[in-house]
Design a protein around this motif. Sequence first.
Motif, PDB file in Angstrom:
ATOM      1  N   GLU A   1       0.996  -1.274  -0.009  1.00 35.51           N
ATOM      2  CA  GLU A   1      -0.136  -0.096   0.106  1.00 35.51           C
ATOM      3  C   GLU A   1       0.919   1.269  -0.080  1.00 35.51           C
ATOM      4  N   SER A   2       1.808   1.239   0.702  1.00 39.71           N
ATOM      5  CA  SER A   2       2.688   2.516   0.960  1.00 39.71           C
ATOM      6  C   SER A   2       3.842   2.897   0.289  1.00 39.71           C
ATOM      7  N   SER A   3       4.530   1.884  -0.639  1.00 41.63           N
ATOM      8  CA  SER A   3       5.727   1.819  -1.307  1.00 41.63           C
ATOM      9  C   SER A   3       5.398   2.781  -2.660  1.00 41.63           C
ATOM     10  N   PHE A   4       4.496   2.503  -3.475  1.00 44.56           N
ATOM     11  CA  PHE A   4       4.164   3.157  -4.751  1.00 44.56           C
ATOM     12  C   PHE A   4       3.686   4.706  -4.615  1.00 44.56           C
ATOM     13  N   GLN A   5       2.928   4.832  -3.558  1.00 46.40           N
ATOM     14  CA  GLN A   5       2.494   6.273  -3.315  1.00 46.40           C
ATOM     15  C   GLN A   5       3.470   7.210  -3.041  1.00 46.40           C
ATOM     16  N   PRO A   6       4.139   7.130  -1.893  1.00 48.45           N
ATOM     17  CA  PRO A   6       5.291   7.960  -2.019  1.00 48.45           C
ATOM     18  C   PRO A   6       6.315   8.166  -2.924  1.00 48.45           C
ATOM     19  N   LEU A   7       6.524   7.293  -3.574  1.00 47.51           N
ATOM     20  CA  LEU A   7       7.317   7.263  -5.100  1.00 47.51           C
ATOM     21  C   LEU A   7       6.691   8.105  -5.935  1.00 47.51           C
ATOM     22  N   LEU A   8       5.341   7.910  -6.087  1.00 51.46           N
ATOM     23  CA  LEU A   8       4.678   8.756  -7.241  1.00 51.46           C
ATOM     24  C   LEU A   8       4.724  10.021  -6.520  1.00 51.46           C
ATOM     25  N   GLN A   9       4.278  10.411  -5.325  1.00 50.64           N
ATOM     26  CA  GLN A   9       4.215  11.777  -4.726  1.00 50.64           C
ATOM     27  C   GLN A   9       5.565  12.513  -4.930  1.00 50.64           C
ATOM     28  N   TRP A  10       6.750  11.724  -4.538  1.00 52.29           N
ATOM     29  CA  TRP A  10       7.978  12.302  -4.657  1.00 52.29           C
ATOM     30  C   TRP A  10       8.433  12.658  -6.164  1.00 52.29           C
ATOM     31  N   TYR A  11       7.973  11.845  -7.141  1.00 55.14           N
ATOM     32  CA  TYR A  11       7.906  12.164  -8.314  1.00 55.14           C
ATOM     33  C   TYR A  11       7.393  13.614  -8.741  1.00 55.14           C
TER      34      TYR A  11
ATOM     35  N   VAL B   1       2.239  21.989  -0.415  1.00 52.58           N
ATOM     36  CA  VAL B   1       2.474  21.711   1.254  1.00 52.58           C
ATOM     37  C   VAL B   1       1.458  20.324   1.100  1.00 52.58           C
ATOM     38  N   LEU B   2       0.398  20.287   0.960  1.00 51.73           N
ATOM     39  CA  LEU B   2      -0.337  19.110   1.009  1.00 51.73           C
ATOM     40  C   LEU B   2       0.232  17.766   0.453  1.00 51.73           C
ATOM     41  N   GLU B   3       0.736  17.977  -1.013  1.00 50.35           N
ATOM     42  CA  GLU B   3       1.499  16.696  -1.463  1.00 50.35           C
ATOM     43  C   GLU B   3       2.866  16.414  -0.524  1.00 50.35           C
ATOM     44  N   PHE B   4       3.245  17.308  -0.145  1.00 51.30           N
ATOM     45  CA  PHE B   4       4.642  17.164   0.571  1.00 51.30           C
ATOM     46  C   PHE B   4       4.438  16.521   1.792  1.00 51.30           C
ATOM     47  N   SER B   5       3.356  17.112   2.506  1.00 44.60           N
ATOM     48  CA  SER B   5       2.805  16.241   3.975  1.00 44.60           C
ATOM     49  C   SER B   5       2.591  14.978   3.732  1.00 44.60           C
ATOM     50  N   SER B   6       1.702  14.788   2.895  1.00 41.09           N
ATOM     51  CA  SER B   6       1.280  13.179   2.548  1.00 41.09           C
ATOM     52  C   SER B   6       2.426  12.253   2.135  1.00 41.09           C
ATOM     53  N   TRP B   7       3.345  13.025   1.409  1.00 40.23           N
ATOM     54  CA  TRP B   7       4.565  12.190   0.922  1.00 40.23           C
ATOM     55  C   TRP B   7       5.349  11.986   2.287  1.00 40.23           C
ATOM     56  N   ILE B   8       5.571  12.914   3.193  1.00 39.11           N
ATOM     57  CA  ILE B   8       6.308  12.790   4.469  1.00 39.11           C
ATOM     58  C   ILE B   8       5.538  11.683   5.138  1.00 39.11           C
ATOM     59  N   LEU B   9       4.322  11.853   5.232  1.00 39.98           N
ATOM     60  CA  LEU B   9       3.510  10.806   6.262  1.00 39.98           C
ATOM     61  C   LEU B   9       3.683   9.363   5.679  1.00 39.98           C
ATOM     62  N   SER B  10       3.331   9.325   4.219  1.00 40.28           N
ATOM     63  CA  SER B  10       3.834   7.989   3.913  1.00 40.28           C
ATOM     64  C   SER B  10       5.214   7.272   3.929  1.00 40.28           C
ATOM     65  N   LEU B  11       6.039   8.278   3.811  1.00 48.62           N
ATOM     66  CA  LEU B  11       7.762   7.906   4.015  1.00 48.62           C
ATOM     67  C   LEU B  11       7.669   7.403   5.334  1.00 48.62           C
ATOM     68  N   PHE B  12       7.180   7.968   6.392  1.00 51.72           N
ATOM     69  CA  PHE B  12       7.206   7.796   7.963  1.00 51.72           C
ATOM     70  C   PHE B  12       6.466   6.360   8.093  1.00 51.72           C
ATOM     71  N   SER B  13       5.476   6.318   7.541  1.00 44.00           N
ATOM     72  CA  SER B  13       4.618   5.106   7.774  1.00 44.00           C
ATOM     73  C   SER B  13       5.310   3.986   7.134  1.00 44.00           C
TER      74      SER B  13
ATOM     75  N   CYS C   1      16.062   6.704   6.357  1.00 44.21           N
ATOM     76  CA  CYS C   1      17.428   7.226   5.393  1.00 44.21           C
ATOM     77  C   CYS C   1      17.501   6.285   4.330  1.00 44.21           C
ATOM     78  N   LEU C   2      17.614   4.784   4.614  1.00 39.80           N
ATOM     79  CA  LEU C   2      17.549   3.831   3.704  1.00 39.80           C
ATOM     80  C   LEU C   2      16.389   4.112   2.550  1.00 39.80           C
ATOM     81  N   ILE C   3      15.144   4.505   2.848  1.00 38.10           N
ATOM     82  CA  ILE C   3      14.059   4.407   1.991  1.00 38.10           C
ATOM     83  C   ILE C   3      14.225   5.524   1.338  1.00 38.10           C
ATOM     84  N   PHE C   4      14.626   6.673   1.902  1.00 36.06           N
ATOM     85  CA  PHE C   4      14.768   8.029   1.392  1.00 36.06           C
ATOM     86  C   PHE C   4      15.729   7.884   0.143  1.00 36.06           C
ATOM     87  N   VAL C   5      16.703   7.346   0.546  1.00 35.47           N
ATOM     88  CA  VAL C   5      17.845   7.361  -0.542  1.00 35.47           C
ATOM     89  C   VAL C   5      17.430   6.311  -1.789  1.00 35.47           C
TER      90      VAL C   5
END
Length: 184
Positions: free
Chosen positions: A79-89, A119-131, A166-170
């Motif tokens: 559920e959470s790996s594709f969404q932050p990738l697309l949001q960061w893109y 801001v909304l996309e970025f905050s959603s991306w941050i929450l997905s990344l933290f999740s 950090c591993l996920i972000f890199v």
Amino acid sequence: WPKEEEKLGGKESFFLKTKICWSVIFLVFFWPAFQMIKNCRQQIISLMARGEDRQRMNKKAIQSEINMSFAHLLEVIIESSFQPLLQWYIVFPGIYAMVEESVQDQGMNFLNETAFKNVLEFSSWILSLFSLAWSFTAYNAAMKMGALSLGVNPIGRGLVFISNLCLIFVRMNMIIFFMYSFGP
């Protein structure tokens, strides 16, 4: 299996394959829920047991907890790996332009329109990344059998969380850089 298929006609073979396909899909999608129910049942049995049975049931409960953590990890990855990738893109070009603009102006004024535009996309991306990072951390804690619990070792768990973050972000950045290098 092929021998049974030879015995069956075309219509029965099709229904058998369809039944197997739907069973696999059902099990894949509902496996985390099954593991949660199984873990709850195992915890109750473990708490109600006495003596040697309790020790044996505690071992089963620990294994059940690990299985449930793995099922939850797979659920979060799906559920959470594709969404932050697309949001960061989507968000990355705006952030890159904002940083590039501020460096050229020699002023670090991030409080402009472009900063608040996404801001909304970025905050959603941050929450997905933290999740995603927290799910990996919870799985690592389950594998350590309580050594990384928040009550026993909060600093260790925090360090594992930061490491996973950090591993996920890199890895996410490398995928995005690769995508932008070869065109959208």
